[in-house]
Design a protein around this motif. Structure first.
Motif, PDB file in Angstrom:
ATOM      1  N   ARG A 151     -47.921 -37.785 -17.952  1.00  0.00           N
ATOM      2  CA  ARG A 151     -49.056 -37.607 -18.858  1.00  0.00           C
ATOM      3  C   ARG A 151     -49.483 -36.150 -18.908  1.00  0.00           C
ATOM      4  N   PHE A 152     -48.775 -35.365 -19.703  1.00  0.00           N
ATOM      5  CA  PHE A 152     -49.115 -33.959 -19.902  1.00  0.00           C
ATOM      6  C   PHE A 152     -49.926 -33.823 -21.187  1.00  0.00           C
ATOM      7  N   SER A 153     -50.611 -32.705 -21.338  1.00  0.00           N
ATOM      8  CA  SER A 153     -51.551 -32.509 -22.449  1.00  0.00           C
ATOM      9  C   SER A 153     -50.886 -32.376 -23.812  1.00  0.00           C
ATOM     10  N   SER A 154     -49.589 -32.154 -23.867  1.00  0.00           N
ATOM     11  CA  SER A 154     -48.864 -32.109 -25.130  1.00  0.00           C
ATOM     12  C   SER A 154     -47.442 -32.624 -24.881  1.00  0.00           C
ATOM     13  N   PRO A 155     -46.702 -32.959 -25.926  1.00  0.00           N
ATOM     14  CA  PRO A 155     -45.339 -33.459 -25.718  1.00  0.00           C
ATOM     15  C   PRO A 155     -44.454 -32.404 -25.060  1.00  0.00           C
ATOM     16  N   ALA A 156     -43.573 -32.852 -24.200  1.00  0.00           N
ATOM     17  CA  ALA A 156     -42.638 -31.940 -23.526  1.00  0.00           C
ATOM     18  C   ALA A 156     -41.354 -32.683 -23.184  1.00  0.00           C
ATOM     19  N   LEU A 157     -40.253 -31.955 -23.197  1.00  0.00           N
ATOM     20  CA  LEU A 157     -38.948 -32.477 -22.787  1.00  0.00           C
ATOM     21  C   LEU A 157     -38.407 -31.550 -21.711  1.00  0.00           C
ATOM     22  N   VAL A 158     -38.072 -32.110 -20.561  1.00  0.00           N
ATOM     23  CA  VAL A 158     -37.528 -31.323 -19.462  1.00  0.00           C
ATOM     24  C   VAL A 158     -36.063 -31.711 -19.280  1.00  0.00           C
ATOM     25  N   PHE A 159     -35.184 -30.720 -19.386  1.00  0.00           N
ATOM     26  CA  PHE A 159     -33.738 -30.927 -19.266  1.00  0.00           C
ATOM     27  C   PHE A 159     -33.301 -30.558 -17.848  1.00  0.00           C
ATOM     28  N   ASN A 160     -32.789 -31.554 -17.125  1.00  0.00           N
ATOM     29  CA  ASN A 160     -32.323 -31.353 -15.754  1.00  0.00           C
ATOM     30  C   ASN A 160     -30.815 -31.540 -15.682  1.00  0.00           C
ATOM     31  N   LEU A 161     -30.161 -30.703 -14.929  1.00  0.00           N
ATOM     32  CA  LEU A 161     -28.700 -30.712 -14.854  1.00  0.00           C
ATOM     33  C   LEU A 161     -28.183 -31.850 -13.984  1.00  0.00           C
ATOM     34  N   HIS A 162     -27.272 -32.637 -14.549  1.00  0.00           N
ATOM     35  CA  HIS A 162     -26.639 -33.727 -13.800  1.00  0.00           C
ATOM     36  C   HIS A 162     -25.910 -33.190 -12.567  1.00  0.00           C
ATOM     37  N   ALA A 163     -25.296 -32.012 -12.691  1.00  0.00           N
ATOM     38  CA  ALA A 163     -24.534 -31.443 -11.572  1.00  0.00           C
ATOM     39  C   ALA A 163     -25.408 -31.228 -10.347  1.00  0.00           C
ATOM     40  N   GLN A 164     -26.689 -30.988 -10.558  1.00  0.00           N
ATOM     41  CA  GLN A 164     -27.566 -30.744  -9.415  1.00  0.00           C
ATOM     42  C   GLN A 164     -27.798 -32.014  -8.601  1.00  0.00           C
ATOM     43  N   PHE A 165     -27.858 -33.179  -9.285  1.00  0.00           N
ATOM     44  CA  PHE A 165     -27.964 -34.435  -8.554  1.00  0.00           C
ATOM     45  C   PHE A 165     -26.722 -34.632  -7.684  1.00  0.00           C
ATOM     46  N   GLU A 166     -25.554 -34.269  -8.233  1.00  0.00           N
ATOM     47  CA  GLU A 166     -24.320 -34.409  -7.467  1.00  0.00           C
ATOM     48  C   GLU A 166     -24.296 -33.436  -6.291  1.00  0.00           C
ATOM     49  N   GLN A 167     -24.819 -32.230  -6.499  1.00  0.00           N
ATOM     50  CA  GLN A 167     -24.912 -31.271  -5.393  1.00  0.00           C
ATOM     51  C   GLN A 167     -25.769 -31.831  -4.260  1.00  0.00           C
ATOM     52  N   LEU A 168     -26.872 -32.447  -4.624  1.00  0.00           N
ATOM     53  CA  LEU A 168     -27.768 -33.012  -3.617  1.00  0.00           C
ATOM     54  C   LEU A 168     -27.094 -34.167  -2.873  1.00  0.00           C
ATOM     55  N   ARG A 169     -26.340 -34.988  -3.614  1.00  0.00           N
ATOM     56  CA  ARG A 169     -25.631 -36.094  -2.959  1.00  0.00           C
ATOM     57  C   ARG A 169     -24.600 -35.557  -1.969  1.00  0.00           C
ATOM     58  N   GLU A 170     -23.840 -34.574  -2.415  1.00  0.00           N
ATOM     59  CA  GLU A 170     -22.802 -34.010  -1.548  1.00  0.00           C
ATOM     60  C   GLU A 170     -23.395 -33.369  -0.298  1.00  0.00           C
ATOM     61  N   ALA A 171     -24.611 -32.832  -0.421  1.00  0.00           N
ATOM     62  CA  ALA A 171     -25.272 -32.197   0.720  1.00  0.00           C
ATOM     63  C   ALA A 171     -26.036 -33.198   1.579  1.00  0.00           C
ATOM     64  N   GLY A 172     -26.030 -34.481   1.179  1.00  0.00           N
ATOM     65  CA  GLY A 172     -26.747 -35.500   1.923  1.00  0.00           C
ATOM     66  C   GLY A 172     -28.255 -35.419   1.780  1.00  0.00           C
ATOM     67  N   ARG A 173     -28.730 -34.819   0.698  1.00  0.00           N
ATOM     68  CA  ARG A 173     -30.166 -34.612   0.512  1.00  0.00           C
ATOM     69  C   ARG A 173     -30.771 -35.490  -0.576  1.00  0.00           C
ATOM     70  N   TYR A 174     -29.933 -36.151  -1.368  1.00  0.00           N
ATOM     71  CA  TYR A 174     -30.424 -36.861  -2.547  1.00  0.00           C
ATOM     72  C   TYR A 174     -31.373 -38.002  -2.185  1.00  0.00           C
ATOM     73  N   GLU A 175     -30.974 -38.877  -1.255  1.00  0.00           N
ATOM     74  CA  GLU A 175     -31.780 -40.061  -0.948  1.00  0.00           C
ATOM     75  C   GLU A 175     -33.138 -39.681  -0.375  1.00  0.00           C
ATOM     76  N   LYS A 176     -33.170 -38.659   0.466  1.00  0.00           N
ATOM     77  CA  LYS A 176     -34.439 -38.225   1.044  1.00  0.00           C
ATOM     78  C   LYS A 176     -35.367 -37.673  -0.040  1.00  0.00           C
ATOM     79  N   LEU A 177     -34.815 -36.866  -0.940  1.00  0.00           N
ATOM     80  CA  LEU A 177     -35.607 -36.307  -2.034  1.00  0.00           C
ATOM     81  C   LEU A 177     -36.120 -37.412  -2.943  1.00  0.00           C
ATOM     82  N   ARG A 178     -35.244 -38.350  -3.279  1.00  0.00           N
ATOM     83  CA  ARG A 178     -35.616 -39.463  -4.150  1.00  0.00           C
ATOM     84  C   ARG A 178     -36.730 -40.298  -3.519  1.00  0.00           C
ATOM     85  N   ALA A 179     -36.602 -40.585  -2.235  1.00  0.00           N
ATOM     86  CA  ALA A 179     -37.621 -41.378  -1.547  1.00  0.00           C
ATOM     87  C   ALA A 179     -38.974 -40.667  -1.553  1.00  0.00           C
TER      88      ALA A 179
END
Length: 236
Positions: A151-179
């Motif tokens: 709920r931001f004060s105006s419309p917005a679209l944030v583009f996040n890189l899929h590769a970064q999720f994979e980087q986090l998984r490979e580093a073993g950090r994804y599940e902790k961040l997600r939680a």
């Protein structure tokens, strides 16, 4: 196409950064991107219009190119629109997909390949958008969103890189961040977000707008034409 400009001092850009900085905002990944100076913000006029699509698209390409040169974690690209501020959730969802479709059509017309790590079919559990050969997950925000984190004060679209999720998984950090994000979001909203799912479980397209959709929902996005039909594609 217009070359990307620097909107960092625009009042809407500062308002968006303040929204991310707020202690209650749950996405620690976005907070990290902002703290590291790796959140690019472009301010556009109206999400219901294609007026600024020819500014947004080259800025998105430049963002993807910067990431390839230096693939550091926690980079994001935000398009903050000046309005309108009165779209309901279905209206925002409709215009989100209109803007995404316009950008994807331009990407196809320019001949950029779809990122082979993800699916083009928006019904696939392996779907992600692709611009300049890089896969992206989109997070939509607007004033009438039912989830406080969206709920931001105006419309917005944030583009996040899929590769970064994979980087986090490979580093073993994804599940902790997600939680951590889920816990913070529940504390903010008082309930868990029913639309959240891991990539590969259901199509991520269901999550983009932030609206709770049922099993019968169908994504309006049209994948690019198959090779051989490209001559029929035109930029919109």
């Amino acid at each position: 196409m217009q070359l990307p400009r620097d909107d960092r001092d625009h009042p809407q850009a500062e308002a968006f950064r303040a929204f991310i900085r707020d202690a209650g905002f749950p996405c620690v990944g976005a907070k990290s991107a902002l703290t590291k100076g790796q959140m690019r913000v472009l301010v556009a006029r109206d999400i219901t219009s294609g007026w600024d699509d020819m500014r947004i698209y080259p800025a998105l390409m430049a963002f993807a190119a910067r990431y390839r040169r230096q693939p550091d974690l926690f980079q994001s690209f935000a398009v903050v629109f000046e309005g309108p501020g009165d779209l309901d959730e279905e209206g925002f969802e409709r215009h989100l997909w209109a803007r995404v479709q316009s950008l994807a059509d331009k990407d196809a017309w320019l001949g950029h390949p779809w990122d082979g790590r993800v699916a083009q079919d928006p019904g696939s559990p392996h779907f992600s958008l692709s611009f300049a050969g890089e896969a992206f997950f989109v997070v939509g925000l607007h004033p009438c969103a039912s989830r406080p984190a969206r709920r931001f004060s105006s419309p917005a679209l944030v583009f996040n890189l899929h590769a970064q999720f994979e980087q986090l998984r490979e580093a073993g950090r994804y599940e902790k961040l997600r939680a951590s994000i889920l816990q913070r979001d529940e504390a903010l909203a008082g309930s868990t977000n029913p639309m959240l799912a891991r990539h590969g479980e259901v199509s991520e397209a269901r999550q983009y707008s932030g609206r709770a959709v049922d099993e019968d929902w169908r994504c309006p996005f049209r994948p690019r034409l198959v090779e051989g039909d490209a001559s029929d594609a035109q930029p919109s």
